[in-house]
Each structure stands twice: as C-alpha cells, then as structure tokens.
Design a protein around this motif. Structure first.
Motif, PDB file in Angstrom:
ATOM      1  N   MET A  74       0.834  -1.220  -0.033  1.00 50.75           N
ATOM      2  CA  MET A  74       0.115  -0.082   0.108  1.00 50.75           C
ATOM      3  C   MET A  74       0.868   1.215  -0.034  1.00 50.75           C
ATOM      4  O   MET A  74       1.719   1.148   0.799  1.00 50.75           O
ATOM      5  N   SER A  75       0.674   2.213  -0.911  1.00 50.41           N
ATOM      6  CA  SER A  75       1.405   3.328  -0.817  1.00 50.41           C
ATOM      7  C   SER A  75       1.089   4.216   0.412  1.00 50.41           C
ATOM      8  O   SER A  75       0.116   4.141   0.979  1.00 50.41           O
ATOM      9  N   ILE A  76       2.162   5.089   0.617  1.00 48.57           N
ATOM     10  CA  ILE A  76       1.988   6.269   1.961  1.00 48.57           C
ATOM     11  C   ILE A  76       0.627   6.957   1.721  1.00 48.57           C
ATOM     12  O   ILE A  76       0.066   7.187   2.679  1.00 48.57           O
ATOM     13  N   GLU A  77       0.534   7.475   0.350  1.00 44.91           N
ATOM     14  CA  GLU A  77      -0.600   8.172   0.294  1.00 44.91           C
ATOM     15  C   GLU A  77      -2.018   7.482   0.551  1.00 44.91           C
ATOM     16  O   GLU A  77      -2.986   7.883   1.354  1.00 44.91           O
ATOM     17  N   ARG A  78      -2.241   6.257   0.118  1.00 41.73           N
ATOM     18  CA  ARG A  78      -3.332   5.528   0.528  1.00 41.73           C
ATOM     19  C   ARG A  78      -3.432   5.125   1.768  1.00 41.73           C
ATOM     20  O   ARG A  78      -4.563   5.096   2.369  1.00 41.73           O
ATOM     21  N   LEU A  95       6.519   6.693  -3.174  1.00 41.92           N
ATOM     22  CA  LEU A  95       7.124   7.358  -2.015  1.00 41.92           C
ATOM     23  C   LEU A  95       6.853   6.466  -0.773  1.00 41.92           C
ATOM     24  O   LEU A  95       5.585   6.153  -0.656  1.00 41.92           O
ATOM     25  N   ARG A  96       7.910   6.237   0.079  1.00 46.73           N
ATOM     26  CA  ARG A  96       7.534   5.453   1.198  1.00 46.73           C
ATOM     27  C   ARG A  96       8.468   6.045   2.413  1.00 46.73           C
ATOM     28  O   ARG A  96       9.354   6.819   2.282  1.00 46.73           O
ATOM     29  N   THR A  97       8.041   5.735   3.614  1.00 43.94           N
ATOM     30  CA  THR A  97       8.541   5.903   4.797  1.00 43.94           C
ATOM     31  C   THR A  97       9.276   4.632   5.241  1.00 43.94           C
ATOM     32  O   THR A  97      10.498   4.450   5.847  1.00 43.94           O
ATOM     33  N   ARG A  98       8.513   3.628   4.957  1.00 45.12           N
ATOM     34  CA  ARG A  98       9.220   2.212   5.704  1.00 45.12           C
ATOM     35  C   ARG A  98       8.843   1.255   4.631  1.00 45.12           C
ATOM     36  O   ARG A  98       7.970   0.424   4.560  1.00 45.12           O
ATOM     37  N   PRO A  99       9.636   1.043   3.660  1.00 42.17           N
ATOM     38  CA  PRO A  99       9.681   0.322   2.597  1.00 42.17           C
ATOM     39  C   PRO A  99       9.568  -1.215   3.068  1.00 42.17           C
ATOM     40  O   PRO A  99      10.266  -1.781   4.064  1.00 42.17           O
ATOM     41  N   PRO A 100       9.011  -2.093   2.391  1.00 39.81           N
ATOM     42  CA  PRO A 100       9.091  -3.550   2.763  1.00 39.81           C
ATOM     43  C   PRO A 100      10.433  -4.102   2.628  1.00 39.81           C
ATOM     44  O   PRO A 100      11.211  -3.713   1.744  1.00 39.81           O
ATOM     45  N   GLY A 150      12.766  -4.387 -17.449  1.00 39.04           N
ATOM     46  CA  GLY A 150      12.900  -3.394 -18.392  1.00 39.04           C
ATOM     47  C   GLY A 150      14.016  -2.374 -17.874  1.00 39.04           C
ATOM     48  O   GLY A 150      15.064  -2.731 -17.434  1.00 39.04           O
ATOM     49  N   ARG A 151      13.714  -1.035 -18.347  1.00 39.51           N
ATOM     50  CA  ARG A 151      14.746   0.061 -18.053  1.00 39.51           C
ATOM     51  C   ARG A 151      15.069   0.093 -16.562  1.00 39.51           C
ATOM     52  O   ARG A 151      13.954   0.382 -15.825  1.00 39.51           O
ATOM     53  N   PRO A 152      16.174  -0.184 -16.053  1.00 38.11           N
ATOM     54  CA  PRO A 152      16.481  -0.226 -14.588  1.00 38.11           C
ATOM     55  C   PRO A 152      16.677   1.406 -14.032  1.00 38.11           C
ATOM     56  O   PRO A 152      17.654   1.667 -13.400  1.00 38.11           O
ATOM     57  N   ASP A 153      15.678   2.153 -14.267  1.00 36.05           N
ATOM     58  CA  ASP A 153      15.814   3.223 -13.707  1.00 36.05           C
ATOM     59  C   ASP A 153      15.017   3.536 -12.188  1.00 36.05           C
ATOM     60  O   ASP A 153      14.143   2.602 -11.902  1.00 36.05           O
ATOM     61  N   PRO A 154      15.332   4.279 -11.254  1.00 33.26           N
ATOM     62  CA  PRO A 154      14.557   4.139  -9.845  1.00 33.26           C
ATOM     63  C   PRO A 154      13.072   4.598 -10.111  1.00 33.26           C
ATOM     64  O   PRO A 154      12.528   5.382 -10.898  1.00 33.26           O
ATOM     65  N   VAL A 155      12.224   3.588  -9.205  1.00 31.94           N
ATOM     66  CA  VAL A 155      10.762   3.939  -9.444  1.00 31.94           C
ATOM     67  C   VAL A 155      10.175   4.158  -8.062  1.00 31.94           C
ATOM     68  O   VAL A 155       9.043   4.306  -7.864  1.00 31.94           O
ATOM     69  N   GLY A 156      11.041   3.810  -7.037  1.00 29.74           N
ATOM     70  CA  GLY A 156      10.429   4.100  -5.713  1.00 29.74           C
ATOM     71  C   GLY A 156      11.594   4.816  -4.925  1.00 29.74           C
ATOM     72  O   GLY A 156      12.701   4.594  -5.070  1.00 29.74           O
ATOM     73  N   LEU A 157      11.191   5.759  -3.938  1.00 28.86           N
ATOM     74  CA  LEU A 157      11.974   6.571  -3.123  1.00 28.86           C
ATOM     75  C   LEU A 157      11.517   6.525  -1.741  1.00 28.86           C
ATOM     76  O   LEU A 157      10.266   6.616  -1.357  1.00 28.86           O
ATOM     77  N   ALA A 158      12.265   6.419  -0.750  1.00 26.57           N
ATOM     78  CA  ALA A 158      11.999   6.233   0.613  1.00 26.57           C
ATOM     79  C   ALA A 158      12.746   7.394   1.509  1.00 26.57           C
ATOM     80  O   ALA A 158      14.077   7.315   1.335  1.00 26.57           O
ATOM     81  N   VAL A 159      12.200   7.981   2.553  1.00 28.86           N
ATOM     82  CA  VAL A 159      12.520   8.422   3.517  1.00 28.86           C
ATOM     83  C   VAL A 159      12.543   7.749   4.863  1.00 28.86           C
ATOM     84  O   VAL A 159      11.522   7.603   5.359  1.00 28.86           O
ATOM     85  N   LEU A 160      13.743   7.388   5.197  1.00 29.13           N
ATOM     86  CA  LEU A 160      13.810   6.247   6.503  1.00 29.13           C
ATOM     87  C   LEU A 160      13.678   7.281   7.950  1.00 29.13           C
ATOM     88  O   LEU A 160      13.195   6.470   8.809  1.00 29.13           O
ATOM     89  N   GLY A 161      14.153   8.261   7.738  1.00 33.19           N
ATOM     90  CA  GLY A 161      14.266   8.986   9.277  1.00 33.19           C
ATOM     91  C   GLY A 161      13.028   9.811   9.469  1.00 33.19           C
ATOM     92  O   GLY A 161      12.284  10.061   8.718  1.00 33.19           O
TER      93      GLY A 161
END
Length: 279
Positions: A1-5, A36-41, A124-135
């Motif tokens: 589940m995304s952080i927004e949802r 966008l995530r704060t605590r990615p799996p 496919g193209r290996p570019d970033p698709v997810g970002l997380a702020v852990l602090g």
C-alpha cells in the motif's frame, strides 16, 4: 500500500499529520514520478543509498543491467552512456526528495545516505521507481504546524531553509562522487556538473508537476542563487522563445548524459558539448 493510500484509509492524529511521514503522504499525490515510502518492505528491490555507496559491486550490477537494456534497445551500450545514466538517476534520489518537500511543505528532511532508500525497476529499463525517507527529522520554518516536534529543527526563513537543503544535498553528493568516481569512467568535474543539474532540474520539475512551474523556478533560484562550489553553476533556468513564438522555461545543462554515443542519437538540447564546455 502506498503511503498516500495508507493515510487516506486510516485514522490519524494531528501529531501523525504534522510528522515528516504526514508530509510525504500529502506530497505523494502531487507527483507521478516515484512511489514514495517511509518504511519500505524488506527486500522487494529496495536498497539503502548508504549500501550502494559502500559497495561498488552494487553500482556495477546496476550498470550491467542498464548495459543489457541499452544493447537490446539500441544495439550498443557505450560504457560512458551506461555510467552517465546511472550517475543522473542516482543523484535525483536526494535531489528529488529534497525538492519535493521543500516546494510543497517547506521542510527539508535528512538526506544522509543512511536515511534514504531507492527501488530500481525490477524489469525493463532499470531506473529508480521508488524513493523512501527512512528518518523522521526535518528542518522547517517557525510557523510550521510541526515545529514543536522533537524531531524538528526550526530555521528563520526561506533563505535559511534553502541553505539547509543545498548543504545536505551537497554532503550526500560528495559521498556519491567519491564512491562512484572510483568505479566509473567519469571524472569529478562531470560528476559535480551532474549533481548541479539534478538539483536545479528537480526543483523545477516539482513545481511544474504541482501546477506552479514558476514557483519551482523560484525555488531553484533560491537554492542555487549563485554558484556554491563544488556545484558548478547557479541555476540556469531561463525563459526562452519557442518556434511558435511562445514563451517557455528551459535550462542549460552542465553535464552530458552521453546519449549521443548511442547509434543514431545526437546531443540533447542544451548539451554542454555543443557549447564547447568540458564534460
């Protein structure tokens, strides 16, 4: 589940909404570039930026995947092109997160590599698709609703907040330049030029995505109001006239992505090679 949802579907206290996680929840729907995530799996392709920077083999594996994709798409995979793409993609991780939260929330999170994570597209193209702020810590302005939180550091005004963003971004970029420069065919000047491009571009992009391009341009002019070495330039955003006679924002690149080395491709608009600059 995304952080927004997750924020939309659950009950949260005012304290939750005033946190940095609350900021990320609010800005998630104002952009469409990344999850966008704060605590990615655990697993699922997520990597701490500090793990990438401390183990050059991870960058080699990333570039190897990209080289395979470039070969399949273009029939060739020049080493500088693969290195240039990974360079630009990585630098956008701290630049985009910092720009997004500055623009929409007037907050700056810790951009330390230990407190950021990235997920590379698994296929496919290996570019970033997810970002997380852990602090959880952030800098903010005096009237920020979360300014009394223990993880908040209050600064006087927008200029001071812009200085925090630039300083934290440069510190992260410096670690990248040292780590990546040791394992790629690109020199420090090229790497710092790319770092400058990433910050200037991301500040512009988040304004445009949020529906106020001019405000994003203003943020870029605030953060990069002059050249701050080792960054290679102030913001290069400017108004230009289109072929149809209209006016549009554009910028002059400091770095080259080396796309022109691919078969049938030429230099991009604004490429420093066409201006005779060192790349």
């Amino acid at each position: 589940m995304s952080i927004e949802r997750s924020f939309r579907d659950a009950r949260h206290t005012r304290a939750d909404l005033d946190s940095l996680a609350g900021s990320l929840a609010r800005v998630a729907g104002l952009q469409d570039r990344f999850e966008l995530r704060t605590r990615p799996p655990e697993g699922a392709g997520w990597q701490r930026c500090s793990d990438l920077l401390s183990d050059p083999r991870r960058f080699a594996a990333w570039r190897g995947r990209l080289a395979e994709w470039l070969s399949a798409e273009y029939g060739a995979a020049p080493s500088r092109t693969a290195a240039g793409y990974v360079m630009s993609w990585y630098l956008r991780v701290p630049a985009y997160l910092g720009a997004l939260l500055l623009h929409h929330e007037r907050r700056v999170p810790s951009l330390r590599p230990e407190e950021l994570a990235v997920r590379i597209a698994p296929e496919g193209r290996p570019d970033p698709v997810g970002l997380a702020v852990l602090g959880e810590s952030f800098h903010c302005l005096p009237l920020d609703p979360g300014s009394a939180r223990p993880e908040a550091t209050v600064v006087a005004d927008d200029h001071a907040l812009a200085d925090v963003l630039r300083t934290r971004y440069v510190a992260h970029a410096a670690r990248f330049v040292r780590a990546y420069g040791a394992v790629c065919p690109l020199g420090p000047r090229t790497l710092w030029a790319a770092a400058t491009d990433a910050l200037d571009s991301c500040l512009w992009w988040v304004g445009r995505q949020g529906g106020d391009e001019g405000s994003g341009v203003a943020d870029a002019a605030l953060v990069l109001r002059s050249r701050f070495p080792p960054l290679t330039a102030a913001s290069t955003l400017r108004m230009a006239t289109t072929d149809a006679g209209g006016r549009t924002w554009t910028r002059t690149r400091e770095s080259c992505c080396f796309t022109y080395l691919l078969p049938g491709r030429a230099e991009c608009d604004g490429c420093p090679r066409t201006r005779g600059k060192q790349v």
